[in-house]
Design a protein around this motif. Structure first.
Motif, PDB file in Angstrom:
ATOM      1  N   ASP A 155     -85.025   1.348  46.467  1.00 21.27           N
ATOM      2  CA  ASP A 155     -83.708   1.427  45.944  1.00 21.27           C
ATOM      3  C   ASP A 155     -83.501   2.069  44.469  1.00 21.27           C
ATOM      4  O   ASP A 155     -82.633   2.493  43.988  1.00 21.27           O
ATOM      5  N   SER A 200     -75.010  -4.566  62.366  1.00 21.59           N
ATOM      6  CA  SER A 200     -74.115  -5.433  61.571  1.00 21.59           C
ATOM      7  C   SER A 200     -74.748  -6.925  61.505  1.00 21.59           C
ATOM      8  O   SER A 200     -74.680  -7.529  60.335  1.00 21.59           O
ATOM      9  N   ARG A 260     -77.311  -6.059  58.590  1.00 21.69           N
ATOM     10  CA  ARG A 260     -76.780  -6.162  57.532  1.00 21.69           C
ATOM     11  C   ARG A 260     -76.106  -7.343  56.781  1.00 21.69           C
ATOM     12  O   ARG A 260     -76.282  -7.547  55.508  1.00 21.69           O
ATOM     13  N   ALA A 261     -75.531  -8.420  57.713  1.00 19.62           N
ATOM     14  CA  ALA A 261     -74.865  -9.700  57.198  1.00 19.62           C
ATOM     15  C   ALA A 261     -76.182 -10.352  56.736  1.00 19.62           C
ATOM     16  O   ALA A 261     -75.993 -11.161  55.616  1.00 19.62           O
ATOM     17  N   GLU A 273     -78.874  -9.412  55.404  1.00 20.41           N
ATOM     18  CA  GLU A 273     -79.484  -8.827  54.166  1.00 20.41           C
ATOM     19  C   GLU A 273     -78.426  -9.408  53.155  1.00 20.41           C
ATOM     20  O   GLU A 273     -78.827  -9.741  51.903  1.00 20.41           O
ATOM     21  N   THR A 274     -77.112  -9.099  53.349  1.00 20.14           N
ATOM     22  CA  THR A 274     -76.178  -9.461  52.326  1.00 20.14           C
ATOM     23  C   THR A 274     -76.273 -10.837  51.867  1.00 20.14           C
ATOM     24  O   THR A 274     -76.187 -11.336  50.537  1.00 20.14           O
ATOM     25  N   GLN A 275     -76.318 -11.842  52.855  1.00 20.87           N
ATOM     26  CA  GLN A 275     -76.412 -13.242  52.601  1.00 20.87           C
ATOM     27  C   GLN A 275     -77.736 -13.652  51.827  1.00 20.87           C
ATOM     28  O   GLN A 275     -77.726 -14.418  50.904  1.00 20.87           O
ATOM     29  N   LYS A 326     -79.395 -11.436  49.733  1.00 19.98           N
ATOM     30  CA  LYS A 326     -79.190 -10.994  48.584  1.00 19.98           C
ATOM     31  C   LYS A 326     -78.380 -11.975  47.883  1.00 19.98           C
ATOM     32  O   LYS A 326     -78.844 -12.344  46.236  1.00 19.98           O
ATOM     33  N   THR A 327     -77.252 -12.568  48.321  1.00 16.90           N
ATOM     34  CA  THR A 327     -76.554 -13.247  47.271  1.00 16.90           C
ATOM     35  C   THR A 327     -77.207 -14.636  47.065  1.00 16.90           C
ATOM     36  O   THR A 327     -77.239 -15.186  46.121  1.00 16.90           O
ATOM     37  N   GLU A 328     -77.942 -15.303  48.117  1.00 17.92           N
ATOM     38  CA  GLU A 328     -78.436 -16.708  47.947  1.00 17.92           C
ATOM     39  C   GLU A 328     -79.801 -16.753  47.275  1.00 17.92           C
ATOM     40  O   GLU A 328     -80.160 -17.786  47.004  1.00 17.92           O
ATOM     41  N   GLU A 384     -80.826 -14.400  44.874  1.00 18.52           N
ATOM     42  CA  GLU A 384     -80.513 -13.999  43.573  1.00 18.52           C
ATOM     43  C   GLU A 384     -80.617 -14.953  42.583  1.00 18.52           C
ATOM     44  O   GLU A 384     -81.464 -14.920  41.442  1.00 18.52           O
TER      45      GLU A 384
END
Ligand SMILES: *Cc1c(COP(=O)(O)O)cnc(C)c1O
Length: 427
Positions: free
Chosen positions: A186, A337, A340-341, A343-345, A347-349, A351
């Protein structure tokens, strides 16, 4: 009946495990059964599988559709030789693979493992140039930190350090190793990242049959995510210098990185695409090498004529039938989806791990979450700790990572990420 202890003793004394020695001093956990995302141990404990049995069982264990497809096929035939015979599961799976992958890929060679799929691509690439009257093109250009399997040709293009090339230096083919890409997925692309690859190609293209690498994600060689522009430029350079391109998507294929195939991040179609691992949903060992008309048609015209490779269990009907169902299953829901879900989780958890003293980097791409440590972890000590937390992970070197089954529920994924945080915090 044998006691659990007797089983473990026999295993330790006589059974060779992956990347192990004999007798095996590393812990192994006996499995009773597996269902969904869970592995049931014989001692009664149940683990959430965070590595999908080495990235294979994307739809979990015993998925009813896969089990049903296997039963139906077993009742007809579990195996028949592929020399001189063919069958519906192989033909249907071929059609499915051709439809799912870039249009130019039209011909499919089935085999039993990822390593062999890589061997096949490398052999075909050499024979292609032989067919074209350029028999000196017998070497390969790859990038450091890659992993392509454990057989000899595959090993020759694995990272020379991780792959312990010094042990086999007299028998391994000498290949060309470009520096591993440094610009991450990225970040902003920087032209000089491709310099090493380009320089080797310019200097040695006369001897190079193909370039081979894992697009966008280097997996077992370091869990590194690099810039898709690298793949695009490598492809353009290969075309310019008359070198074929083998993309190894054995780990990245079938949705793992958020695209069906990682080469789609770069909109690149290779001359060979190797798939395996998740192909059968972890049900059976099946892999394949896909190639183009341009490559395949050179064989009929070439002096050797045929391609001299034919595994005994080539296109095993049971493996093909289950794989076909696994791919149909993948296409039956909105897997984009789902990834993606995850991936999002992730990233948040994951971090919060970044602020831990032992942690060098945290990175997530698609359904791949990586916590890289400053120093190699003591795996022997760490693995049982994850088991105590009720999750199955298999860290290696400095890397603790998860590649969960796509069917994982948010609460189960949280169990994995919190176990990672808890255990890394104690290092
Ligand atoms: C696992 C893997 C292989 C080797 O596959 P096997 O089925 O273990 O022989 C090759 N390339 C990549 C990228 C892999 O992840």
């Amino acid at each position: 009946m044998q006691s659990l202890q007797q089983l473990l003793d026999l295993d330790r004394l006589h059974v060779w495990h992956p990347y192990a020695a004999m007798p095996n001093l590393l812990p192994v956990f006996p499995v009773e059964s597996a269902q969904g995302v869970r592995i049931q141990l014989m001692d009664g404990r149940s683990l959430i599988d965070g590595v999908s049995s080495w990235w294979t069982c994307i739809h979990g264990y015993n998925h009813p559709r896969l089990t049903q497809a296997a039963h139906a096929q077993i009742d007809r035939m579990s195996h028949v030789m592929f020399g001189g015979l063919t069958h519906q599961p192989a033909v249907d799976l071929t059609a499915k693979l051709i439809a799912m992958t870039p249009t130019e890929l039209q011909h499919v060679f089935f085999c039993d493992s990822g390593s062999v799929a890589v061997e096949v691509a490398m052999k075909m690439a050499i024979q292609y140039w032989y067919n074209r009257g350029l028999p000196q093109k017998q070497h390969f250009l790859t990038i450091r930190n890659g992993y392509h399997g454990d057989t000899f040709a595959a090993m020759s293009v694995c990272d020379p350090v991780n792959g312990m090339h010094h042990l086999f230096r007299n028998i391994l083919s000498q290949q060309y190793f470009a520096e591993a890409p440094q610009v991450t997925f990225d970040r902003d692309w920087q032209e000089r990242d491709i310099d090493s690859f380009a320089a080797l190609l310019v200097a040695h293209h006369d001897r190079i049959a193909a370039a081979i690498f894992e697009p966008v994600v280097q997996n077992a060689g370091g869990m590194r995510f690099y810039h898709p522009e690298y793949v695009r430029q490598a492809k353009a350079l290969c075309e310019q210098y008359n070198v074929l391109l083998i993309l190894d998507e054995i780990a990245t294929g079938f949705g793992r990185t958020g695209k069906l195939f990682a080469c789609e991040h770069a909109a690149v179609c290779p001359d060979f695409l190797c798939v395996g691992k998740a192909l059968s949903g972890g049900f059976m060992s099946l892999a394949a090498t896909l190639t183009t008309r341009e490559v395949s048609e050179s064989f009929a015209a070439g002096k050797a004529g045929v391609f001299m490779h034919g595994p005994t269990f080539m296109a095993n009907p049971l493996a093909c039938a289950v794989s076909l169902e696994n791919l149909a299953l993948l296409e039956s829901y909105d897997w984009q989806s789902t990834i993606r879900a995850i991936e999002t989780q992730l990233k948040t958890e994951l971090e919060p791990c970044r602020s831990l003293a032992a942690v060098k980097d945290v990175r997530v791409l698609g359904a791949i979450g990586v916590v890289e440590l400053h120093d190699p972890a003591n795996m022997q000590a760490i693995q049982p700790r994850f088991v105590e937390e009720g999750v199955w992970l298999r860290p290696f070197g400095r890397l603790i990572y998860t590649m969960p089954p796509y069917i994982i529920q948010p609460s189960e994924l949280t169990a994995i990420t919190s176990a990672i945080y808890k255990i890394v915090a104690r290092i």
